[in-house]
Design a protein around this motif. Structure first.
Motif, PDB file in Angstrom:
ATOM      1  N   ILE A  31     -60.865 -72.201   3.461  1.00 51.31           N
ATOM      2  CA  ILE A  31     -59.805 -72.590   2.520  1.00 51.31           C
ATOM      3  C   ILE A  31     -59.146 -71.350   1.921  1.00 51.31           C
ATOM      4  N   GLY A  32     -59.986 -70.422   1.455  1.00 48.52           N
ATOM      5  CA  GLY A  32     -59.441 -69.212   0.844  1.00 48.52           C
ATOM      6  C   GLY A  32     -58.609 -68.392   1.816  1.00 48.52           C
ATOM      7  N   THR A  33     -59.143 -68.157   3.010  1.00 47.80           N
ATOM      8  CA  THR A  33     -58.395 -67.372   3.988  1.00 47.80           C
ATOM      9  C   THR A  33     -57.135 -68.109   4.429  1.00 47.80           C
ATOM     10  N   GLY A  34     -57.226 -69.448   4.544  1.00 49.17           N
ATOM     11  CA  GLY A  34     -56.048 -70.228   4.906  1.00 49.17           C
ATOM     12  C   GLY A  34     -54.936 -70.073   3.889  1.00 49.17           C
ATOM     13  N   ILE A  35     -55.285 -70.149   2.594  1.00 47.19           N
ATOM     14  CA  ILE A  35     -54.284 -69.958   1.533  1.00 47.19           C
ATOM     15  C   ILE A  35     -53.705 -68.550   1.604  1.00 47.19           C
ATOM     16  N   GLY A  36     -54.559 -67.573   1.832  1.00 48.75           N
ATOM     17  CA  GLY A  36     -54.078 -66.201   1.957  1.00 48.75           C
ATOM     18  C   GLY A  36     -53.068 -66.054   3.078  1.00 48.75           C
ATOM     19  N   TYR A  37     -53.350 -66.669   4.219  1.00 51.73           N
ATOM     20  CA  TYR A  37     -52.456 -66.545   5.362  1.00 51.73           C
ATOM     21  C   TYR A  37     -51.154 -67.318   5.167  1.00 51.73           C
ATOM     22  N   VAL A  38     -51.215 -68.457   4.485  1.00 49.20           N
ATOM     23  CA  VAL A  38     -49.981 -69.199   4.191  1.00 49.20           C
ATOM     24  C   VAL A  38     -49.007 -68.310   3.424  1.00 49.20           C
ATOM     25  N   PHE A  39     -49.533 -67.620   2.414  1.00 46.17           N
ATOM     26  CA  PHE A  39     -48.641 -66.805   1.586  1.00 46.17           C
ATOM     27  C   PHE A  39     -48.365 -65.441   2.211  1.00 46.17           C
ATOM     28  N   THR A  40     -49.184 -65.011   3.160  1.00 45.74           N
ATOM     29  CA  THR A  40     -48.817 -63.853   3.979  1.00 45.74           C
ATOM     30  C   THR A  40     -47.563 -64.193   4.771  1.00 45.74           C
ATOM     31  N   PHE A  41     -47.552 -65.400   5.351  1.00 47.41           N
ATOM     32  CA  PHE A  41     -46.380 -65.870   6.089  1.00 47.41           C
ATOM     33  C   PHE A  41     -45.168 -65.973   5.166  1.00 47.41           C
ATOM     34  N   VAL A  42     -45.378 -66.553   3.984  1.00 50.40           N
ATOM     35  CA  VAL A  42     -44.269 -66.733   3.038  1.00 50.40           C
ATOM     36  C   VAL A  42     -43.643 -65.387   2.660  1.00 50.40           C
ATOM     37  N   ILE A  43     -44.480 -64.410   2.325  1.00 49.45           N
ATOM     38  CA  ILE A  43     -43.959 -63.095   1.942  1.00 49.45           C
ATOM     39  C   ILE A  43     -43.261 -62.431   3.124  1.00 49.45           C
ATOM     40  N   GLY A  44     -43.858 -62.565   4.315  1.00 53.79           N
ATOM     41  CA  GLY A  44     -43.231 -61.986   5.498  1.00 53.79           C
ATOM     42  C   GLY A  44     -41.838 -62.543   5.742  1.00 53.79           C
ATOM     43  N   VAL A  45     -41.642 -63.837   5.452  1.00 47.74           N
ATOM     44  CA  VAL A  45     -40.356 -64.493   5.698  1.00 47.74           C
ATOM     45  C   VAL A  45     -39.352 -64.213   4.587  1.00 47.74           C
ATOM     46  N   ILE A  46     -39.787 -64.295   3.315  1.00 48.98           N
ATOM     47  CA  ILE A  46     -38.819 -64.236   2.215  1.00 48.98           C
ATOM     48  C   ILE A  46     -38.461 -62.822   1.792  1.00 48.98           C
ATOM     49  N   PHE A  47     -39.293 -61.822   2.124  1.00 51.02           N
ATOM     50  CA  PHE A  47     -39.017 -60.488   1.597  1.00 51.02           C
ATOM     51  C   PHE A  47     -37.697 -59.900   2.094  1.00 51.02           C
ATOM     52  N   PRO A  48     -37.356 -59.982   3.397  1.00 51.56           N
ATOM     53  CA  PRO A  48     -36.069 -59.399   3.815  1.00 51.56           C
ATOM     54  C   PRO A  48     -34.861 -59.997   3.085  1.00 51.56           C
ATOM     55  N   PRO A  49     -34.714 -61.349   3.032  1.00 51.39           N
ATOM     56  CA  PRO A  49     -33.561 -61.868   2.270  1.00 51.39           C
ATOM     57  C   PRO A  49     -33.674 -61.613   0.766  1.00 51.39           C
ATOM     58  N   MET A  50     -34.907 -61.593   0.230  1.00 54.22           N
ATOM     59  CA  MET A  50     -35.080 -61.321  -1.195  1.00 54.22           C
ATOM     60  C   MET A  50     -34.666 -59.889  -1.513  1.00 54.22           C
TER      61      MET A  50
END
Length: 510
Positions: free
Chosen positions: A407-426
């Motif tokens: 569960i913990g690693t899954g949550i970490g990876y979800v938000f790794t994906f989120v940061i990877g996607v949103i950082f360039p447009p942000m």
């Protein structure tokens, strides 16, 4: 002979941790693999040409699409973390850590021979699957095979191996970023996967996992190797009786059961802490630095991205060297300072560095921005980097440990994906003020740790479970904590004596 329960780190523990960490090393290799060659792959700064059927770049015009390519690695890691959970429970750590490593070989073939964006994405997903399984297994494997003293040091093995992979990848990328050599860079993850597959069978299986399967002779042999030179009888009996107590209450539980609260112990507080710490680990901003440090620094150095290696790329490599050194420092500090102290110090300093980084960017002070990126990455590795990976293994009963870790690693990876996607447009939208976003999350993390995260340093897992399996609660107040710890110790002692008396007729298992 000394009691094995008081033993620290032994050579064999370090050896097995190193073998298990090859998969996590590969995780670091792949998470950082798109940083230095990013402009070559995305923007074709070295020119568009073909080497036989293989293009020199994959030419991604959209920053959001590039963010998806970078972040999809984390989606694969989620799959690996969740799928590996039942595999570990049924087949053991040796099987999971060996066979999941072969997904790196598949990923390496797809990445190194890529001719299109979809193929590159699928390759990233495959290496992510191997990484998710490796990280999920390593943290609980280390918890299973070490004493509380040993966990103080080896508990940081996940972050150390990850940063070693990032550093070595950045070093290789300085020479292999230009086309078509970047294909060699992406192929090497398959080599590391094969090394992992070949070497990990030489490590011992977790003694706690063997006990849970009733394989007592093998468990005793495994424990004696991990505690060489110490008397293992008391620890082995503790292990057997703890497993017996757990089995009388429940079998191993899965992810869904933990989330729904279908466990004998009230693990809501543990679930909150494990989930939140992995969430804050990603929202602190570190993956923006790992994925995009070259682009962040280049905004201040104004390098020509076609002039490889650029100053920004060289500095990215130096940052990864500093990060590895500070990870080792963090592992040493873990033996002297509490988890809470290191987490709050690490998050707090990162908030300060984020604010100064913004000021340096606004004023266009290159040296200040570069220095803050260095310090941001370095202080992450003193607490925020290693500790969340070890939390599930230090707060959760054996029957729920792999599920909680998943569960913990899954949550970490979800938000790794989120940061990877949103950082360039942000970064495009907020420009120099982007790191104010991460500053806010680091401040929130300090508050959360202070209010909710219990101290687990030098604590038996069973004591922590007994103390904090009472629903979500504040842990502020030293007097309350000490009282609860004393109560828990008294209960543990009474329960142990009762179980020991009941087990006397069956003492042949010892």
């Amino acid at each position: 002979m000394i009691d094995s329960r008081t033993v620290g780190v032994t050579r064999y523990q370090a050896f097995c941790t190193a073998l298990a960490a090859i998969g996590t090393f590969n995780f670091g290799w792949n998470i950082g693999s798109v940083n230095i060659p990013g402009d070559v792959l995305q923007n074709c700064v070295a020119g568009r040409k073909y080497y036989g059927p293989f293009p020199s770049c994959i030419d991604v015009s959209s920053g959001t699409v590039w963010g998806i390519i970078v972040g999809c690695f984390a989606l694969g890691a989620i799959i690996g973390a969740v799928v590996s959970n039942p595999v570990i429970d049924r087949m053991g750590y040796k099987f999971a850590l060996s066979w999941f490593a072969l997904a790196n070989v598949v990923g390496a073939l797809l990445l190194s021979l890529t001719t299109s964006i979809p193929q590159f994405i699928i390759g990233r997903v495959f290496v992510g699957i191997a990484a998710g399984a490796a990280n999920n297994a390593l943290s609980t494997y280390v918890s299973d095979m070490t004493t509380p003293r040993g966990r103080n040091v080896l508990g940081g093995g996940v972050q150390f191996a990850c940063n070693a992979g990032i550093m070595l990848n950045n070093a290789f990328a300085l020479g292999l970023a230009p086309p078509p050599r970047w294909r060699i860079l992406f192929s090497l993850t398959g080599v590391f996967g094969l090394i992992n597959f070949a070497l990990f069978p030489f490590a011992s299986e977790s003694p706690k996992w063997l006990v849970s399967k009733g394989r007592f002779d093998e468990a005793r042999e495994s424990l004696s190797r991990f505690r060489k030179g110490a008397n293992i009888e008391a620890e082995f009996r503790d292990m057997v009786l703890a497993d017996k107590e757990n089995r009388e209450r429940t079998e191993d539980v899965n992810v869904v059961q933990v989330i729904r609260g279908q466990t004998p112990d009230n693990l809501r507080h543990q679930l909150l802490c494990v989930s939140a710490l992995m969430f804050f680990q990603q929202l602190c901003g570190i993956n923006a630095v790992i994925f995009y440090s070259t682009q962040i620094i280049n905004k201040s150095t104004h390098d020509d991205p076609a002039d490889i290696p650029t100053l920004a790329q060289i500095l990215s490599f130096v940052i990864s060297v500093v990060a590895l050194a500070f990870t080792f420092v963090g592992m040493v500090l873990g033996a002297y300072f509490g988890r809470r102290t290191l987490l709050m110090f690490s998050h707090g300093t990162m908030a300060i560095f984020s604010a100064i980084m913004v000021a340096g960017s606004v004023k266009d002070i290159t040296g200040l921005v570069v220095t803050m990126v260095f310090l941001f990455n370095a202080f992450f590795n003193l607490g925020v980097g290693p500790i969340p990976w070890a939390t599930a293994g230090e707060m959760t009963p054996r029957y729920a440990m792999t599920a909680m870790s998943a569960i913990g690693t899954g949550i970490g990876y979800v938000f790794t994906f989120v940061i990877g996607v949103i950082f360039p447009p942000m970064q495009t939208a907020w420009d120099n003020y982007t790191f104010f976003f991460f500053m806010a999350w680091n401040i929130a993390a300090v508050s959360f740790v202070f209010l909710f995260v219990p101290e687990t340093k030098d604590r038996r897992i069973e004591d922590t479970v007994r103390t904090h399996s009472c629903g979500i609660h504040f842990v502020v107040g030293k007097k309350w904590q000490v009282a609860r710890e004393k109560d828990a110790s008294a209960i543990a002692s009474a329960n142990y004596n009762a179980v020991l008396e009941a087990a006397k007729p069956n003492s042949d298992i010892a």
